[in-house]
Design a protein around this motif. Structure first.
Motif, short mmCIF file in Angstrom:
data_model
loop_
_atom_site.label_atom_id
_atom_site.label_comp_id
_atom_site.label_asym_id
_atom_site.label_seq_id
_atom_site.Cartn_x
_atom_site.Cartn_y
_atom_site.Cartn_z
N ILE A 296 0.85 -1.19 0.00
CA ILE A 296 0.00 0.00 0.00
C ILE A 296 0.89 1.25 0.00
O ILE A 296 1.75 1.41 0.87
N GLU A 297 0.66 2.11 -0.97
CA GLU A 297 1.40 3.36 -1.08
C GLU A 297 0.43 4.49 -1.39
O GLU A 297 -0.58 4.29 -2.08
N ILE A 298 0.74 5.69 -0.90
CA ILE A 298 -0.08 6.87 -1.16
C ILE A 298 0.80 7.97 -1.72
O ILE A 298 1.86 8.29 -1.15
N PHE A 299 0.38 8.53 -2.84
CA PHE A 299 1.10 9.64 -3.47
C PHE A 299 0.19 10.86 -3.51
O PHE A 299 -1.00 10.76 -3.77
N GLU A 300 0.79 12.04 -3.21
CA GLU A 300 0.01 13.27 -3.33
C GLU A 300 0.86 14.37 -3.94
O GLU A 300 2.08 14.40 -3.76
N ALA A 301 0.21 15.28 -4.69
CA ALA A 301 0.88 16.40 -5.34
C ALA A 301 0.07 17.67 -5.14
O ALA A 301 -1.16 17.66 -5.26
N HIS A 302 0.76 18.77 -4.82
CA HIS A 302 0.12 20.07 -4.64
C HIS A 302 1.02 21.18 -5.16
O HIS A 302 2.19 20.95 -5.47
N HIS A 303 0.48 22.38 -5.19
CA HIS A 303 1.21 23.57 -5.64
C HIS A 303 2.40 23.84 -4.72
O HIS A 303 2.46 23.37 -3.58
N ARG A 304 3.31 24.62 -5.21
CA ARG A 304 4.57 24.86 -4.49
C ARG A 304 4.39 25.64 -3.19
O ARG A 304 5.29 25.67 -2.33
N HIS A 305 3.25 26.28 -3.00
CA HIS A 305 3.04 27.09 -1.80
C HIS A 305 2.50 26.29 -0.62
O HIS A 305 2.45 26.81 0.49
N LYS A 306 2.08 25.05 -0.86
CA LYS A 306 1.53 24.26 0.24
C LYS A 306 2.64 23.85 1.19
O LYS A 306 3.66 23.30 0.77
#
Length: 265
Positions: free
Chosen positions: A147-157
Motif C-alpha cells: 500500500i502506497e499513497i502519493f500526493e501532489a500540490h502547488h509549491r506554496h503548500k
C-alpha cells in the motif's frame, strides 16, 4: 438563510469561499475577516473577487457578528484564535485547516463540547467517496499487497504529506485494524531491507499550480489497483465547505466530519 462568515478571506482559498457563499442560494455572506493590520479592511470584497458579494467589506477577524457559521481554512495558528472567538460567541464552525498538531486536535475536541464543528481535511465529494473506496479495497485485497499513497500540490503548500493523504492512510489503517502512526512510513532513505506489507508508504510532490492530486496504490503480484482523485479548482473544496455550513446550522454541539455531511457513514 444561512449567514456565513469567512476567516482568511483574502487568501487563495478564502477568496474561493467568498464566491462559493455568494453563489449558494441558501446562504448569505455576512463577514469577510482578515488580520487586524490588513490594508484591505473596509474594502469591498468584490474588488478582489468580482463574483463575491459587492455589499460586504473586509473587516477585522475580531469583529465577528450577525453570523450563523464561520468557515476557516487558515493556518493552524490562526485557526486556534478563531476557534476561541467562535466558542466565546457561540457560533458554529466549518474548519478545513490542515497541518494540525495533537494539541490542535485536542482543542477542537474541547471546543466541540460547546459548539457544533465540522472538521475535514478535504471537502470535495469525490475525496470523501474515495475514503470509502480505499477501505473496501484494503479489506477485499487481504494482506498480500503493498500500500502506497502519493500526493501532489502547488509549491506554496506547506504541510506534507497533505491532510487528505493522511486521511486516506488513516481510512486504510482503520479498515486493516492497524494503528496508523505505527504503520505510516514517510522516509525510506536509510532502509536496508525490503518494505513490509504491514505498512503504508507516503510520497509527496510540490510544484507549479497543482490544486491537489491523490492516489492510493494497492499492488499485488501481477496486478495493481490505483484509486485517484484530481482537483482542478479550489472551488470544489469551497462549495463543499459551504454545503457543510448549511448542514451544520442548528446542529447540537459536537465534532462532525464530511462523511457525516454526505451521509456516508
Amino acid at each position: 438563510m444561512n449567514r456565513i462568515g469567512v476567516f482568511g478571506a483574502n487568501g487563495r482559498m478564502g477568496l474561493a469561499l467568498l464566491e462559493a457563499v455568494t453563489k449558494n442560494e441558501h446562504s448569505v455572506l455576512t463577514g469577510a475577516y482578515v488580520r487586524e493590520n490588513s490594508p484591505l479592511i473596509n474594502l469591498a470584497v468584490n474588488q478582489l473577487n468580482s463574483a463575491a458579494d459587492a455589499d460586504v467589506q473586509f473587516s477585522k477577524e475580531t469583529d465577528v457578528k450577525e453570523t450563523d457559521v464561520l468557515i476557516d481554512f487558515t493556518l493552524p495558528a490562526g485557526m486556534r484564535n478563531h476557534l476561541k472567538t467562535a466558542v466565546e460567541k457561540n457560533i458554529a464552525m466549518v474548519i478545513g485547516t490542515t497541518g494540525l498538531t495533537h494539541d490542535d486536535l485536542e482543542a477542537l475536541n474541547d471546543a466541540a463540547k460547546h459548539i457544533p464543528i465540522v472538521f475535514a481535511r478535504n471537502y470535495s465529494v469525490g475525496v470523501n467517496l474515495l475514503l470509502n473506496l480505499v477501505q473496501t479495497a484494503a479489506v477485499k485485497f487481504g494482506d498480500d499487497m503493498d500500500i502506497e499513497i502519493f500526493e501532489a500540490h502547488h509549491r506554496h503548500k506547506i504541510d506534507a504529506p497533505s491532510g487528505t493523504a493522511l486521511a486516506i492512510g488513516e481510512a486504510i489503517a482503520e479498515a486493516k485494524g492497524w494503528q496508523h502512526d505505527d504503520v505510516a512510513r514517510f522516509d525510506r532513505s536509510h532502509d536496508e531491507q525490503a518494505k513490509s506489507q504491514n505498512e503504508i508508504g507516503y510520497s509527496v510532490m510540490r510544484g507549479g499550480d497543482i490544486v491537489g492530486e491523490h492516489t492510493a496504490y494497492f499492488a499485488t503480484s501481477g496486478e495493481r489497483l490505483e484509486l485517484t482523485h484530481k482537483a482542478s479548482s479550489r472551488m470544489t473544496f469551497a462549495l463543499g465547505a459551504v454545503r457543510a455550513a448549511g448542514w451544520l446550522k442548528n446542529k447540537p454541539a459536537g465534532l462532525y466530519d464530511m462523511q457525516d455531511v454526505l451521509d456516508l457513514k
